[in-house]
Design a protein around this motif. Structure first.
Motif, PDB file in Angstrom:
ATOM      1  N   PRO A   8      39.651  50.839  32.113  1.00 41.31           N
ATOM      2  CA  PRO A   8      40.278  51.468  30.783  1.00 41.31           C
ATOM      3  C   PRO A   8      39.865  52.849  30.437  1.00 41.31           C
ATOM      4  CG  PRO A   8      38.419  49.628  30.368  1.00 41.31           C
ATOM      5  CD  PRO A   8      38.795  49.630  31.795  1.00 41.31           C
ATOM      6  N   LEU A   9      38.793  53.219  30.914  1.00 38.65           N
ATOM      7  CA  LEU A   9      38.217  54.571  30.880  1.00 38.65           C
ATOM      8  C   LEU A   9      39.279  55.412  31.468  1.00 38.65           C
ATOM      9  CD1 LEU A   9      34.399  54.623  30.844  1.00 38.65           C
ATOM     10  CD2 LEU A   9      36.118  55.176  28.716  1.00 38.65           C
ATOM     11  N   GLY A  10      39.457  54.973  32.774  1.00 42.57           N
ATOM     12  CA  GLY A  10      40.562  55.761  33.610  1.00 42.57           C
ATOM     13  C   GLY A  10      41.724  55.896  33.068  1.00 42.57           C
ATOM     14  N   LEU A  11      42.211  54.851  32.382  1.00 41.20           N
ATOM     15  CA  LEU A  11      43.554  54.866  31.865  1.00 41.20           C
ATOM     16  C   LEU A  11      43.657  55.799  30.634  1.00 41.20           C
ATOM     17  CD1 LEU A  11      44.418  50.990  32.120  1.00 41.20           C
ATOM     18  CD2 LEU A  11      45.522  53.089  33.292  1.00 41.20           C
ATOM     19  N   ILE A  12      42.479  55.686  29.864  1.00 35.40           N
ATOM     20  CA  ILE A  12      42.371  56.562  28.820  1.00 35.40           C
ATOM     21  C   ILE A  12      42.628  58.189  29.187  1.00 35.40           C
ATOM     22  CG2 ILE A  12      40.831  57.313  26.772  1.00 35.40           C
ATOM     23  CD1 ILE A  12      39.925  54.708  26.482  1.00 35.40           C
ATOM     24  N   ILE A  13      41.826  58.348  30.155  1.00 30.08           N
ATOM     25  CA  ILE A  13      41.809  59.574  30.587  1.00 30.08           C
ATOM     26  C   ILE A  13      43.108  60.233  30.892  1.00 30.08           C
ATOM     27  CG2 ILE A  13      40.745  61.217  32.686  1.00 30.08           C
ATOM     28  CD1 ILE A  13      38.135  59.840  32.222  1.00 30.08           C
ATOM     29  N   ASN A  14      43.642  59.260  31.913  1.00 32.84           N
ATOM     30  CA  ASN A  14      45.098  59.463  32.492  1.00 32.84           C
ATOM     31  C   ASN A  14      46.068  59.728  31.287  1.00 32.84           C
ATOM     32  OD1 ASN A  14      47.461  59.018  34.543  1.00 32.84           O
ATOM     33  ND2 ASN A  14      47.924  57.635  32.755  1.00 32.84           N
ATOM     34  N   GLU A  15      46.100  58.918  30.199  1.00 33.13           N
ATOM     35  CA  GLU A  15      47.042  59.287  29.201  1.00 33.13           C
ATOM     36  C   GLU A  15      46.803  60.566  28.729  1.00 33.13           C
ATOM     37  OE1 GLU A  15      49.540  57.353  28.818  1.00 33.13           O
ATOM     38  OE2 GLU A  15      48.841  55.861  30.556  1.00 33.13           O
ATOM     39  N   LYS A  22      55.619  56.783  18.318  1.00 33.73           N
ATOM     40  CA  LYS A  22      56.072  56.070  19.079  1.00 33.73           C
ATOM     41  C   LYS A  22      55.692  56.098  20.461  1.00 33.73           C
ATOM     42  CE  LYS A  22      60.719  55.813  16.505  1.00 33.73           C
ATOM     43  NZ  LYS A  22      61.986  56.183  16.392  1.00 33.73           N
ATOM     44  N   SER A  23      54.880  57.152  20.800  1.00 32.82           N
ATOM     45  CA  SER A  23      54.219  57.339  22.018  1.00 32.82           C
ATOM     46  C   SER A  23      53.381  56.368  22.551  1.00 32.82           C
ATOM     47  CB  SER A  23      53.290  58.744  21.785  1.00 32.82           C
ATOM     48  OG  SER A  23      52.790  58.773  23.135  1.00 32.82           O
ATOM     49  N   LEU A  24      53.853  55.767  23.708  1.00 36.06           N
ATOM     50  CA  LEU A  24      53.114  54.755  24.346  1.00 36.06           C
ATOM     51  C   LEU A  24      51.756  55.040  24.658  1.00 36.06           C
ATOM     52  CD1 LEU A  24      52.757  51.952  25.680  1.00 36.06           C
ATOM     53  CD2 LEU A  24      54.048  53.024  27.615  1.00 36.06           C
ATOM     54  N   GLY A  25      51.582  56.484  25.309  1.00 40.94           N
ATOM     55  CA  GLY A  25      50.536  56.970  25.545  1.00 40.94           C
ATOM     56  C   GLY A  25      49.323  56.953  24.555  1.00 40.94           C
ATOM     57  N   LEU A  26      49.751  57.474  23.443  1.00 44.73           N
ATOM     58  CA  LEU A  26      48.633  57.316  22.112  1.00 44.73           C
ATOM     59  C   LEU A  26      48.386  55.970  21.726  1.00 44.73           C
ATOM     60  CD1 LEU A  26      47.091  59.231  20.473  1.00 44.73           C
ATOM     61  CD2 LEU A  26      48.990  59.298  18.677  1.00 44.73           C
ATOM     62  N   LYS A  27      49.227  54.957  21.898  1.00 41.81           N
ATOM     63  CA  LYS A  27      49.034  53.747  21.782  1.00 41.81           C
ATOM     64  C   LYS A  27      48.107  52.974  22.476  1.00 41.81           C
ATOM     65  CE  LYS A  27      53.287  52.656  18.991  1.00 41.81           C
ATOM     66  NZ  LYS A  27      52.605  51.840  17.714  1.00 41.81           N
ATOM     67  N   LEU A  28      48.213  53.526  23.793  1.00 44.93           N
ATOM     68  CA  LEU A  28      47.237  53.003  25.060  1.00 44.93           C
ATOM     69  C   LEU A  28      46.039  53.251  24.556  1.00 44.93           C
ATOM     70  CD1 LEU A  28      49.691  53.127  28.089  1.00 44.93           C
ATOM     71  CD2 LEU A  28      48.442  51.134  27.223  1.00 44.93           C
ATOM     72  N   ILE A  29      45.985  54.527  24.488  1.00 46.53           N
ATOM     73  CA  ILE A  29      44.375  55.312  24.177  1.00 46.53           C
ATOM     74  C   ILE A  29      43.629  54.243  23.068  1.00 46.53           C
ATOM     75  CG2 ILE A  29      43.185  57.295  23.275  1.00 46.53           C
ATOM     76  CD1 ILE A  29      45.403  59.051  24.692  1.00 46.53           C
ATOM     77  N   HIS A  30      44.501  54.112  22.016  1.00 45.10           N
ATOM     78  CA  HIS A  30      43.894  53.323  20.908  1.00 45.10           C
ATOM     79  C   HIS A  30      43.540  52.090  21.288  1.00 45.10           C
ATOM     80  CE1 HIS A  30      43.325  52.178  16.681  1.00 45.10           C
ATOM     81  NE2 HIS A  30      44.163  51.073  16.838  1.00 45.10           N
ATOM     82  N   ASN A  31      44.320  51.420  22.012  1.00 43.12           N
ATOM     83  CA  ASN A  31      44.163  49.871  22.511  1.00 43.12           C
ATOM     84  C   ASN A  31      43.221  49.786  23.519  1.00 43.12           C
ATOM     85  OD1 ASN A  31      46.191  48.995  20.564  1.00 43.12           O
ATOM     86  ND2 ASN A  31      47.612  48.871  22.095  1.00 43.12           N
ATOM     87  N   LEU A  32      42.904  50.762  24.140  1.00 46.58           N
ATOM     88  CA  LEU A  32      42.148  50.652  25.444  1.00 46.58           C
ATOM     89  C   LEU A  32      40.524  50.999  24.872  1.00 46.58           C
ATOM     90  CD1 LEU A  32      44.033  52.355  28.291  1.00 46.58           C
ATOM     91  CD2 LEU A  32      43.090  50.105  28.176  1.00 46.58           C
ATOM     92  N   SER A  33      40.449  51.932  23.744  1.00 45.02           N
ATOM     93  CA  SER A  33      39.221  52.207  23.080  1.00 45.02           C
ATOM     94  C   SER A  33      38.801  50.931  22.244  1.00 45.02           C
ATOM     95  CB  SER A  33      39.352  53.251  22.061  1.00 45.02           C
ATOM     96  OG  SER A  33      39.857  54.407  22.635  1.00 45.02           O
ATOM     97  N   ARG A  34      39.628  49.968  21.570  1.00 43.19           N
ATOM     98  CA  ARG A  34      39.332  49.008  20.953  1.00 43.19           C
ATOM     99  C   ARG A  34      38.835  47.791  22.199  1.00 43.19           C
ATOM    100  NH1 ARG A  34      44.329  46.615  18.557  1.00 43.19           N
ATOM    101  NH2 ARG A  34      42.859  45.000  18.102  1.00 43.19           N
TER     102      ARG A  34
END
Length: 292
Positions: free
Chosen positions: A189-196, A247-259
């Motif tokens: 999940p950290l890698g995905l956050i960094i990626n986004e 509507k940005s999927l990237g920003l939503k992913l960063i939020h959800n992965l942090s949770r």
């Protein structure tokens, strides 16, 4: 592959005892011969009894030692077999993810719509960020499922910059990642956050051939608690934009992965650009889904 060995200090001690007993038996035998030679025939039964006791003890302990040593050898063999199997699993997962990445790359080149092409490439970057984790685990000689976070982030950032900006660019990186080893369920999940974060920075925050800086820092706060600070010094985006309104999927992913990491996500608006501060816990027990 480096073969594991089982600690057999107890068996070394048992072997030492056997050597002592054998030495004692040899001394008794020498004493017996001496007494017999000098006429001490009355001591022969006593010496023979002692020798018999030494012989029986030697047999019992020798058999026990052999059985224990065989058991340890069996455990070592099974452990090496499991490690080889685990290594093969990571190797196959890595290969499968790389195949998916290649398919997405081919698909992105065959579409004529730039928006769809960007969506496919973003998905490809996410797959690569996960593939790198399994590749690093595959290359390790130990199988603790711990990832060296610093080289992983460095390799991921280098790949993203090269993929988005090309081999020639005006992007610099600033990293302070310490020497931490994190679980695979934390690194993915950290890698995905960094990626986004970095992908959005390279596409929108630092457009074209503009000069820009990517920053990623990690510091340990407590036993299993960490704080990651990352972002770019680009043009940023409005402060009123949030994961709930965008509507940005990237920003939503960063939020959800942090949770998912039991963390909190804060945006640092004191600096030019887009920066996030993420406080999170290392995941030990297992990987949760985004919806959990």
């Amino acid at each position: 592959m480096e073969q594991r060995t089982v600690d057999n200090s107890q068996d070394k001690n048992r072997l030492l005892i056997l050597k002592v007993i054998n030495s004692l038996g040899a001394l008794i035998a020498i004493a017996l011969a001496a007494y017999y030679f000098f006429g001490g025939a009355l001591l022969v039964p006593i010496a023979l009894t002692a020798l018999t006791a030494v012989f029986v003890t030697n047999l019992i302990m020798g058999a026990s030692f052999t059985e224990t040593l065989q058991h340890l050898n069996d455990l070592t063999k099974k452990l090496n077999e499991k490690e080889t199997l685990l290594k093969e699993v990571h190797h196959r997962v890595k290969n499968n993810l790389q195949t998916v990445s290649s398919l997405l790359s081919l698909q992105s080149r065959s579409v004529g719509d730039e928006k769809i092409e960007n969506i496919i490439r973003s998905s490809q970057h996410r797959v690569v960020s996960m593939s790198m984790v399994h590749e690093m685990l595959y290359k390790r000689d130990d199988y603790t499922s711990k990832i060296d976070f610093k080289p992983y982030v460095e390799e991921l950032c280098e790949y993203l910059i090269r993929s988005v900006k090309g081999n020639t660019h005006n992007i610099t990186t600033k990293m302070d990642l310490g020497d931490y080893k994190l679980s695979i369920d934390t690194v993915i999940p950290l890698g995905l956050i960094i990626n986004e974060t970095i992908t959005n920075a390279l596409k929108y925050g630092i457009p074209g051939d503009s000069h820009g800086e990517i920053e990623v820092n990690l510091v340990k706060k407590r036993a299993n608690g960490y704080e990651m600070y990352l972002g770019d010094n680009g043009i940023g985006f409005p402060e009123d934009v949030s994961p709930k309104t965008t509507k940005s999927l990237g920003l939503k992913l960063i939020h959800n992965l942090s949770r998912q990491l039991r963390g909190t996500l804060l945006r640092d608006t004191s600096k030019k650009g887009t920066y996030y501060q993420i406080t999170f816990e290392e995941v030990i027990e297992g990987f949760n889904t985004l919806d959990s």
